[in-house]
Design an enzyme around this catalytic site. Structure first.
Site, mmCIF file in Angstrom:
data_model
loop_
_atom_site.group_PDB
_atom_site.id
_atom_site.type_symbol
_atom_site.label_atom_id
_atom_site.label_comp_id
_atom_site.label_asym_id
_atom_site.label_seq_id
_atom_site.Cartn_x
_atom_site.Cartn_y
_atom_site.Cartn_z
ATOM 1 N N LYS A 110 0.784 6.486 5.532
ATOM 2 C CA LYS A 110 1.637 6.597 4.460
ATOM 3 C C LYS A 110 2.929 7.057 4.026
ATOM 4 O O LYS A 110 2.567 8.359 4.584
ATOM 5 C CB LYS A 110 0.394 7.153 3.447
ATOM 6 C CG LYS A 110 -0.558 6.152 2.530
ATOM 7 C CD LYS A 110 -1.467 6.591 1.570
ATOM 8 C CE LYS A 110 -0.484 6.730 0.298
ATOM 9 N NZ LYS A 110 -0.972 6.760 -0.733
ATOM 10 N N ARG A 118 -6.158 -5.336 -3.108
ATOM 11 C CA ARG A 118 -6.713 -4.605 -4.146
ATOM 12 C C ARG A 118 -6.906 -6.066 -5.217
ATOM 13 O O ARG A 118 -6.518 -7.380 -4.950
ATOM 14 C CB ARG A 118 -5.562 -3.729 -4.437
ATOM 15 C CG ARG A 118 -5.294 -2.856 -3.504
ATOM 16 C CD ARG A 118 -3.099 -3.110 -3.563
ATOM 17 N NE ARG A 118 -2.906 -1.837 -2.386
ATOM 18 C CZ ARG A 118 -2.751 -0.026 -2.196
ATOM 19 N NH1 ARG A 118 -3.535 0.198 -3.756
ATOM 20 N NH2 ARG A 118 -2.283 0.061 -1.679
ATOM 21 N N ASP A 165 -3.796 -2.156 -9.349
ATOM 22 C CA ASP A 165 -3.109 -2.225 -7.365
ATOM 23 C C ASP A 165 -3.810 -1.265 -7.021
ATOM 24 O O ASP A 165 -3.491 -1.251 -5.905
ATOM 25 C CB ASP A 165 -1.954 -1.982 -7.809
ATOM 26 C CG ASP A 165 -1.121 -0.853 -8.923
ATOM 27 O OD1 ASP A 165 -1.049 -1.023 -10.043
ATOM 28 O OD2 ASP A 165 -0.485 -0.083 -8.324
#
Length: 469
Positions: free
Chosen positions: A110, A180, A245
């Site tokens: 990330k 997701r 999401d």
């Protein structure tokens, strides 16, 4: 000392479901934290992760052989409004590993740089969101909540522009998967039944092997989310941005962003700076979960057979099963918090206690933790009302041991996280490491950590939390 052995399955899906992209890299990386317990769980060598090659992977400078390095495509309803293309805008899945027990996990960087889904963003993360998610997710794991995990936190040595210029960071996130509700929406709104079928088959094989149809998979996703949200509620946790999401079909908590744990209790508490109308307030989370699951059901209906009227009725029935599963899980969680087995009497006592707490905005964590050691009364101004409640509660012979196993004595309090972040920005990671150690032992009373259990002073209160972008 060996590199991770990647065993990638998502890249076997149709190529339109992801984009191949390399991480941007870090000019001067520094390892802030390595989660050695999690590394062992995954079967990864901590010696290798700390090596030059390991640091190159964790900082996005060079990936080992077999890495996937993909950004996943997904859509999402954000505050109820459909965004048809979102995707991993600042994250890259570098591959999947199979742990010693046979379970499969994604490794994701990330803050690794721009992807085709970054829109106007730089794809980077500053240090604050990295440390916040590390602390929040590892605490959640310590109290038994299904969650993504943090394997490592790295300072990139780069400055990123937000409201001000801030130090950059990368977190290596571990998840059962990063699929997701919004992943299904991406293909559902495009009418791409081939991709929907492939995605559905992939999710069933990976997460719900007992399911033999999209409807059965939906049943299992609904049940998993009901149990998850009940666990959130019992901790005073507010996700803050429950867009579709940000709901993982695996049933794990994902995307902590503006997440927060309540200090003073109120059912309508909101922290997220972008939730201006309380859509994702603490009390609204089960309702939003149902709404999100209805969007998933809508995507799956075309896969449920030629009789679409029956498919709609079946999917509706499954989504409507959420409240019963949620209420049962809620009862289990909250009755345990007051040392009782689920019962009507227990439910009445919980409701009365929460009403008392809301009237004074008493500290959520300290009230429940204080029931087992006799200090809960100190959290109230109206002690006569609490004494009346306590008299009726004690008549039920509560189990003190059950309460101590259920109620954490410390949580990732917003002000403590902010203090750790500000210290880290100044180059001091000691407060972060101390807080991390304390949150990994959330049920243990230790004098050295007593201050971390205290609510914030008036000048320390954090009333707004922010997304990492």
């Amino acid at each position: 000392m060996t590199a991770p052995e990647f065993n990638n399955s998502y890249t076997d899906l149709p190529p339109r479901m992801f984009a191949q992209v390399a991480p941007a890299g870090s000019p001067d990386p520094e390892l802030i934290a390595l989660n050695e317990t999690l590394a062992a769980r995954l079967g990864l060598s901590t010696d290798w992760l700390r090596s030059e090659a390991g640091m190159a992977m964790l900082s996005g400078n060079a990936l080992p052989e077999g890495a996937a390095s993909i950004a996943q495509a997904y859509a999402g309803h954000q505050f109820g409004h459909l965004s048809p293309q979102l995707g991993d805008g600042r994250a890259l899945m570098i591959g999947e590993v199979v742990a010693p027990d046979g379970k499969r996990f994604d490794l994701q960087l990330k803050g690794a740089g721009r992807t085709p889904f970054s829109r106007q963003g730089d794809g980077k993360s500053w240090l604050g969101p990295v440390l916040r998610e590390y602390l929040d997710s590892e605490f959640m794991a310590a109290v038994g909540v299904p969650t993504t995990r943090a394997l490592a936190a790295v300072a990139t040595g780069e400055r990123v522009q937000r409201e001000t210029v801030l130090p950059g960071g990368i977190m290596t996130r571990v998840a059962a998967s990063h699929i997701r509700v919004g992943t299904f929406e991406y293909f559902g709104i495009r009418g791409d039944l081939e991709a929907l079928r492939a995605l559905c088959d992939h999710v069933m094989a990976r997460h719900y092997p007992e399911a033999s149809s999209p409807l059965e998979m939906l049943e299992m996703v609904v049940a998993a989310q009901a149990r998850l949200v009940a666990h959130w509620m019992a901790l005073g946790f507010i996700h803050g941005v429950m867009n579709t999401d940000n709901m993982a079909v695996s049933g794990e908590t994902i995307d902590y962003g503006p997440a927060a744990f309540m200090d003073g209790y109120h059912p309508d508490r909101v922290f997220s700076s972008i939730d201006r109308h309380g859509r994702y307030a603490w009390s609204q989370q089960p309702h939003v979960a149902v709404w999100n699951l209805a969007q998933l059901a809508s995507c799956l209906i075309p896969l449920m057979g030629s009789d679409q009227d029956k498919a709609i009725a079946d999917a509706t029935r499954v989504v409507h099963s959420f409240p019963a599963t949620y209420q049962a899980a809620w009862m289990d969680r909250f009755c345990a918090k007051i040392g009782l087995f689920p019962s009507a009497e227990g439910k009445a006592l919980i409701d009365r206690l929460l009403d008392l707490m809301a009237s004074e905005q008493a500290d959520f964590t300290r009230v429940f933790a204080g029931l087992s050691d006799g200090t809960a009364r100190d959290e109230f101004l109206n002690r006569e009302a609490f004494d009346d409640w306590q008299h009726d509660w004690q008549a039920q012979s509560p189990d003190t041991g059950l309460m101590r196993r259920t109620n954490p004595v410390r949580i990732p309090r917003n002000h403590r996280i902010e203090q750790a972040i500000q210290a880290a920005v100044a180059g001091d990671y000691a407060p972060f490491h101390r807080l991390d150690a304390a949150l990994r032992a959330p049920f243990e009373n230790r004098a050295a950590w007593d201050d971390l259990s205290n609510p914030p002073l008036a000048e320390e209160r954090v009333t707004r939390t922010f997304c990492g972008t």
